[in-house]
Motif scaffolding. Structure first.
Motif, short mmCIF file in Angstrom:
data_model
loop_
_atom_site.label_atom_id
_atom_site.label_comp_id
_atom_site.label_asym_id
_atom_site.label_seq_id
_atom_site.Cartn_x
_atom_site.Cartn_y
_atom_site.Cartn_z
N SER A 117 5.49 4.99 -1.71
CA SER A 117 4.65 5.82 -2.56
C SER A 117 4.35 5.06 -3.85
O SER A 117 4.98 4.04 -4.16
N ALA A 118 3.35 5.55 -4.63
CA ALA A 118 2.95 4.86 -5.86
C ALA A 118 2.64 5.87 -6.95
O ALA A 118 2.27 7.02 -6.68
N LYS A 119 2.77 5.43 -8.22
CA LYS A 119 2.41 6.27 -9.36
C LYS A 119 1.90 5.39 -10.49
O LYS A 119 2.22 4.20 -10.58
N SER A 120 1.11 6.01 -11.37
CA SER A 120 0.52 5.31 -12.52
C SER A 120 1.32 5.64 -13.78
O SER A 120 1.71 6.79 -13.99
N SER A 121 1.53 4.65 -14.64
CA SER A 121 2.27 4.88 -15.89
C SER A 121 1.44 5.66 -16.91
O SER A 121 2.00 6.26 -17.83
N ASP A 122 0.10 5.65 -16.77
CA ASP A 122 -0.76 6.37 -17.70
C ASP A 122 -1.94 6.95 -16.94
O ASP A 122 -2.92 6.24 -16.66
N ILE A 123 -1.83 8.22 -16.59
CA ILE A 123 -2.89 8.83 -15.78
C ILE A 123 -4.13 9.10 -16.60
O ILE A 123 -5.17 9.47 -16.05
N THR A 124 -4.08 8.94 -17.92
CA THR A 124 -5.30 9.07 -18.73
C THR A 124 -6.15 7.81 -18.64
O THR A 124 -7.32 7.82 -19.00
N VAL A 125 -5.55 6.73 -18.16
CA VAL A 125 -6.28 5.48 -17.95
C VAL A 125 -6.70 5.34 -16.50
O VAL A 125 -7.85 5.00 -16.19
N ALA A 126 -5.78 5.61 -15.57
CA ALA A 126 -6.09 5.50 -14.14
C ALA A 126 -5.09 6.29 -13.33
O ALA A 126 -3.93 6.46 -13.74
N THR A 127 -5.53 6.75 -12.18
CA THR A 127 -4.66 7.43 -11.22
C THR A 127 -4.57 6.58 -9.96
O THR A 127 -5.37 5.66 -9.75
N VAL A 128 -3.58 6.89 -9.09
CA VAL A 128 -3.40 6.13 -7.86
C VAL A 128 -3.04 7.09 -6.74
O VAL A 128 -2.38 8.12 -6.97
N SER A 129 -3.48 6.76 -5.51
CA SER A 129 -3.14 7.58 -4.35
C SER A 129 -1.63 7.52 -4.16
O SER A 129 -1.04 6.44 -4.08
N ALA A 130 -0.99 8.67 -4.12
CA ALA A 130 0.47 8.73 -4.14
C ALA A 130 1.11 8.11 -2.90
O ALA A 130 2.05 7.31 -3.00
N THR A 131 0.64 8.48 -1.71
CA THR A 131 1.30 8.02 -0.48
C THR A 131 0.68 6.76 0.11
O THR A 131 1.31 6.08 0.92
N GLY A 132 -0.53 6.45 -0.31
CA GLY A 132 -1.17 5.26 0.24
C GLY A 132 -1.59 5.45 1.69
O GLY A 132 -1.35 6.49 2.31
N THR A 133 -2.18 4.41 2.26
CA THR A 133 -2.65 4.43 3.65
C THR A 133 -1.99 3.31 4.43
O THR A 133 -2.01 2.15 3.99
N TRP A 134 -1.39 3.63 5.57
CA TRP A 134 -0.75 2.62 6.41
C TRP A 134 -1.81 1.88 7.21
O TRP A 134 -2.61 2.49 7.93
N ASN A 135 -1.86 0.54 7.08
CA ASN A 135 -2.79 -0.28 7.84
C ASN A 135 -2.03 -0.86 9.03
O ASN A 135 -1.24 -1.80 8.87
N ALA A 136 -2.27 -0.29 10.21
CA ALA A 136 -1.52 -0.70 11.40
C ALA A 136 -1.85 -2.13 11.82
O ALA A 136 -1.02 -2.79 12.48
N THR A 137 -3.03 -2.63 11.47
CA THR A 137 -3.40 -4.00 11.84
C THR A 137 -2.70 -5.01 10.95
O THR A 137 -2.12 -6.00 11.42
N ASN A 138 -2.74 -4.78 9.63
CA ASN A 138 -2.13 -5.72 8.69
C ASN A 138 -0.65 -5.44 8.43
O ASN A 138 0.01 -6.20 7.72
N LYS A 139 -0.15 -4.30 8.96
CA LYS A 139 1.26 -3.93 8.80
C LYS A 139 1.64 -3.78 7.33
O LYS A 139 2.66 -4.28 6.88
N ASN A 140 0.79 -3.09 6.55
CA ASN A 140 1.11 -2.86 5.15
C ASN A 140 0.49 -1.55 4.67
O ASN A 140 -0.28 -0.91 5.39
N TYR A 141 0.87 -1.15 3.45
CA TYR A 141 0.31 0.04 2.83
C TYR A 141 -0.80 -0.36 1.88
O TYR A 141 -0.74 -1.42 1.24
N GLU A 142 -1.81 0.50 1.77
CA GLU A 142 -2.93 0.25 0.87
C GLU A 142 -3.01 1.38 -0.15
O GLU A 142 -3.02 2.57 0.23
#
Length: 584
Positions: free
Chosen positions: A356-381
């Motif tokens: 999972s991911a979080k932003s230190s300052d949501i007034t500047v930017a937000t981030v998708s909390a759980t991300g997306t699993w890329n089954a081809t590249n074997k990583n989270y986006e």
């Protein structure tokens, strides 16, 4: 009688016979009347290798019976010589012959196969009726599979009627060599039931790393004796196999793990194809499997044993500058951050492990909390969405404990360029040098523009006053990363200037629109410079010659003037003398 002599006699009578019988009152034993009888082989000489069938053709043409006559023609294939080490069963040829009339197959004739060994001693005669003209054609093949290197000589001898062995015999010389390993194939896969692996598997990893006798993968190795991968190496000439594992894992020759170890060797002359099996050894990490044939490494394969428990996270920042707002004509680079979970040995976990991911300052930017699993590249986006200009820290952590983390700093800027500068990596080049150009764009605050593609940033692709070979000039659409776009071309033969005019898209500020960006450089051309120096030297030589000519002309004019002055003085002297004479 010696064995060698007996063997030669057996070989000498290996034969296939063809007989012609006519429907006529003339005796069936009448001789052939033609003198144009002909027997030939496809190749008088050829080469082969031990264990591989060598094939040649026999052709019998022009034989004819007189009107209403018939007869018997016998073609004998015999061995004249062979290497002493050759076994009798692999020296004598297999002969296959077919006989046809003009326009039709002779009835009742089947292919006659004379196998190696004593069976060749009996010989066989085939009888057929010729056509009305008393003619036929016979064709066939001689096949031998030698088991020793050396020279084999075979003779095809027709007899019967006017076809005599002495007049019509032909020979076939076969030179046999020991085959050497040509190519090989090595494939690794996760099918471990004993069947061959025919292609590398797309996924080469296992979450089962506890030591056991159950294989995780199989490796199939095949040997070939030619330059392609179609002719299998003869088993008798197969070279040794050695399969070794470095890192983690063990290897064995059976899929029950009975002989698993760090390295196994199979002796030469055992098989031209062999399966090996990879087993877990109780540790996670990468198995490097090295395959050698005859002591020469032919292939290296890798396989990963991993744990599903997250022990580390590796993140990559794909987009360091994120747009604060959407702009027409701008497409952001995505994803912003990619993350790979690793186990205790540092091996990537190729399955969804929960990050999972979080932003230190949501007034500047937000981030998708759980991300997306890329089954081809074997990583989270993870995609970061800008809110306002500034800077924020994105933290990626494991969802089970939240204690394993990795961070990346993301800048939020705009996707509208207020300035654009085109530059080259040098002020001067030699013709043909690589020229690297960079286009730097910043927003109204002086920050790099957001990472992404800007459609119609330029009104048209950049142009140059000289033809630039290879590479590219700035195009109408520009992709910036960190506020910079770059590429290259090669210096032309003369000095040049490249120029591009900024377009009127929403991604360019009004103050920048319709302005031109340029970059110039001088080009030194050794060949052209040498040619110009030669021209200059020639011109200087011409000028010197002209000056010398002028000086010579001036000297000549001076000499003429002196001569005229002398003449004038002489005239005056004569006049004075005359005056004196008159006075006297």
């Amino acid at each position: 009688m010696s064995t060698k002599t007996s063997f030669k006699r057996i070989a000498a009578v290996a034969a296939v016979a063809l007989t012609l019988g006519g429907f006529s009152a003339v005796s069936a034993q009448a001789a052939f009347t033609t003198s144009a009888d002909s027997v030939s082989v496809g190749a008088a000489t050829s080469t082969g290798t031990i264990g591989t069938a060598a094939i040649n053709t026999i052709s019998m043409t022009g034989f004819a019976a007189g009107s209403g006559s018939g007869g018997t023609l016998t073609a004998t294939v015999s061995l004249l010589s062979a290497p002493a080490a050759a076994a009798s069963a692999n020296i004598l040829p297999v002969v296959s012959v077919s006989t046809t009339q003009a326009g039709a197959t002779v009835n009742g004739l089947a292919a006659n196969n004379l196998a190696g060994g004593a069976a060749n001693g009996s010989g066989t005669t085939l009888v057929a009726s010729p056509n009305a003209a008393g003619r036929f054609t016979a064709a066939g093949t001689i096949t031998v599979t030698p088991d020793a290197a050396g020279v084999y000589v075979y003779q095809v001898s027709p007899s019967g009627g006017t076809a005599t062995a002495a007049a019509n015999s032909v020979t076939w010389t076969l030179t046999v060599t020991t085959p050497t390993l040509g190519k090989s194939t090595v494939f690794i896969g996760t099918t471990v039931d004993g069947s061959d692996i025919t292609a590398d598997a797309t996924t080469l990893s296992s979450s089962t790393y506890t030591a056991s006798g159950t294989p995780a993968a199989a490796i199939t190795v095949k040997q070939y004796s030619s330059v392609d991968t179609t002719t299998a190496m003869n088993v008798a000439n197969a070279v040794s196999y050695t399969v070794a594992v470095s890192g983690v894992g063990l290897v064995g020759t059976t899929n029950n793990g009975s002989d698993r170890s760090s390295s196994v060797t199979v002796a030469a002359a055992t098989a031209n194809s062999k399966n090996f099996y990879l087993f877990p050894s109780g540790a996670t990490g990468t198995s490097t499997v090295t395959v050698s044939l005859g002591g020469v490494v032919v292939s290296t394969k890798t396989f990963t044993f991993y744990s599903t428990t997250v022990a580390g996270i590796v993140t990559t920042l794909a987009q360091a500058y994120v747009a604060a707002a959407a702009v027409t004509g701008f497409a952001a680079t995505t994803p912003t951050i990619t993350a790979t979970a690793t186990d205790k040995s540092g091996s990537a976990i190729p399955t969804s492990a929960g990050l999972s991911a979080k932003s230190s300052d949501i007034t500047v930017a937000t981030v998708s909390a759980t991300g997306t699993w890329n089954a081809t590249n074997k990583n989270y986006e993870f995609t970061v969405t800008g809110v306002a200009a500034g800077k924020t820290t994105i933290t990626v952590s494991d969802t089970s404990t939240g204690l394993i983390t990795s961070t990346q700093v993301v800048n939020v800027t705009t996707a509208v360029a207020a300035t654009a500068v085109l530059a080259l990596d040098a002020a001067s080049y030699s013709a043909g040098d690589k020229v690297t150009w960079t286009l730097t764009a910043k927003d109204s605050t002086g920050s790099p523009v957001a990472d992404g593609t800007y459609t119609a940033f330029f009104a048209a692709a950049a142009s140059s006053n000289a033809s630039v070979p290879g590479g590219t000039l700035p195009a109408a659409d520009v992709t910036f990363k960190g506020g910079v776009a770059t590429s290259y071309f090669y210096a032309p033969s003369s000095s040049f200037t490249i120029k591009a005019t900024v377009g009127t898209a929403s991604t360019t500020a009004t103050v920048l629109q319709a302005t031109a960006v340029t970059a110039s450089a001088t080009v030194t051309n050794a060949a052209a410079d040498a040619a110009q120096a030669a021209v200059d030297a020639a011109n200087e030589a011409t000028d010197a010659a002209n000056a010398a000519t002028d000086a010579a002309n001036n000297a000549m004019d001076s000499a003429d003037a002196a001569q005229q002055a002398a003449l004038d003085a002489g005239d005056k002297a004569d006049a004075a003398l005359a005056a004196v004479t008159d006075l006297a």
